[in-house]
Design an enzyme around this catalytic site. Structure first.
Site, PDB file in Angstrom:
ATOM      1  N   HIS A  21      41.863  37.115  40.957  1.00  9.92           N
ATOM      2  CA  HIS A  21      41.644  35.576  41.437  1.00  9.92           C
ATOM      3  C   HIS A  21      43.052  35.022  41.336  1.00  9.92           C
ATOM      4  O   HIS A  21      43.118  33.696  41.983  1.00  9.92           O
ATOM      5  CB  HIS A  21      40.598  34.885  40.835  1.00  9.92           C
ATOM      6  N   SER A  31      43.904  32.731  32.677  1.00 11.95           N
ATOM      7  CA  SER A  31      43.344  33.561  33.518  1.00 11.95           C
ATOM      8  C   SER A  31      44.617  34.868  33.686  1.00 11.95           C
ATOM      9  O   SER A  31      45.856  34.413  33.937  1.00 11.95           O
ATOM     10  CB  SER A  31      43.092  33.351  34.938  1.00 11.95           C
TER      11      SER A  31
END
Ligand SMILES: *[C@@H]1O[C@H](CO)[C@@H](O)[C@H](O)[C@H]1NC(C)=O
Length: 331
Positions: free
Chosen positions: A79, A232
């Protein structure tokens, strides 16, 4: 930001590396070793404590974390690399400690190739993993070293204290303050079943709340301590038998640090063959089995009993409404 390629430290460094190679004769064994293993919860890390942690910038701004797994490959989250982003706009900073200070040990590389898993399409879907090939290999040092990749049959026991690191937000919408030192947080692993149970408490239909087979949870039921935006792609590092393994990759979560919402990570071991298929030289390692996993369902029970009440109330209302109407018609 100091976009500067650091210079090698020269002879001293070369001697140190030779010594280390002597200690770890196989090149493949040269992973998961950090110069200091001191850990504290939710605090700033020491320089060189997490030498596989990298910062991935997009258009010059820190966007994601990642983990160095060999001289030329970094593992991160899919992502972090949306299709519309050009790989030329990314850079990888290795050996960094404080993002806002110049560190002579740090190295910067551009990204020669991004391999995102084809299963990944949106938050909460499977396959949130990506391999990045650096434009040039890096030389390992005290500040730049790879983490071990766990083999497919690795199983990390529930409750094992692992560490998530990153330069992400310190609270929802609160960014890390200059000089942005790397943050570390100890988090216990939570079983997939218990994590699913937790995510179904007050589940919002618009948020992902299904923990898939290729996901791993870690964190605290009561909330308050978690990975957050900007973390992330970064590592969830677990120490087993003296070596650090990349057990998970920071993937998603519901409002960082919210109660009953532990951090959700991509389970690296479930992609051992995918990794090896794309990069033959990357050899996942067998993780020694340290202990049997103990059940952890108690982490969810009380909360579930407490939290199903409003749902029952709502369902009750739905059932009573037609009943009330029927009674109204009868009277
Ligand atoms: C994983 O597989 C290796 C052989 O490839 C074996 O030696 C090891 O015992 C296995 N570990 C577990 C936990 O089953």
């Amino acid at each position: 930001m100091a976009h500067r390629v650091g210079l090698g430290l020269g002879q001293l460094e070369a001697v140190a590396i030779l010594l280390l190679l002597g200690l770890f004769p196989s090149g493949l064994a040269f992973c998961g070793v950090a110069s200091q293993a001191r850990i504290t919860g939710g605090s700033r890390a020491a320089a060189g404590q997490w030498p596989w942690q990298v910062s991935i910038t997009y258009d010059g701004t820190h966007a994601c974390g990642g983990s160095l797994v060999s001289e030329q490959w970094v593992l991160s989250a899919a992502h972090c690399f949306p299709r519309e982003h050009a790989k030329e706009d990314y850079e990888v900073k290795l050996g960094a400690h404080q993002l806002d200070s110049y560190t002579p040990e740090a190295e910067v590389r551009t990204v020669a190739q991004v391999i995102s898993h084809s299963s990944y399409h949106e938050e909460g879907s499977q396959g949130d993993i990506a391999l990045l090939r650096l434009n040039r290999p890096v030389t390992f040092s005290r500040y730049i070293r790879p983490i071990c990749l766990p083999a497919a049959n690795a199983s990390f026991p529930n409750g094992l204290q692992c560490t998530v690191t990153g330069w992400g937000h310190v609270a929802p919408s609160v960014s890390l303050l200059a000089p942005r030192p790397l943050q570390q947080l100890e988090v216990p692993l939570i079983s997939r079943e218990t994590c699913n149970c937790l995510y179904n408490i007050d589940a919002k239909p618009e948020e992902p709340h299904f923990i898939q087979q290729d996901m791993l949870c870690a964190g605290y039921v009561q909330g308050g301590k978690d990975a957050c935006q900007g973390d992330s792609g970064g590592p969830l590092s677990c120490l087993v038998g003296g070596l650090w393994y990349l057990a998970g990759i920071v993937s998603w979560g519901d409002a960082c640090g919210a109660p009953n919402r532990p951090g959700v990570y991509t389970l690296t071991s479930s992609y051992a063959s995918w990794i090896h298929y794309h990069v033959t030289e990357l050899q996942p390692r067998v993780v020694p089995q340290i202990q049997e996993s103990q059940p952890d369902s108690h982490l969810c029970v009380n909360h579930q009993a407490f939290n199903t009440a409003p749902t029952q109330g709502f369902l009750g209302l739905l059932l009573l409404l037609p009943l009330g109407l029927t009674l109204g018609l009868l009277c």
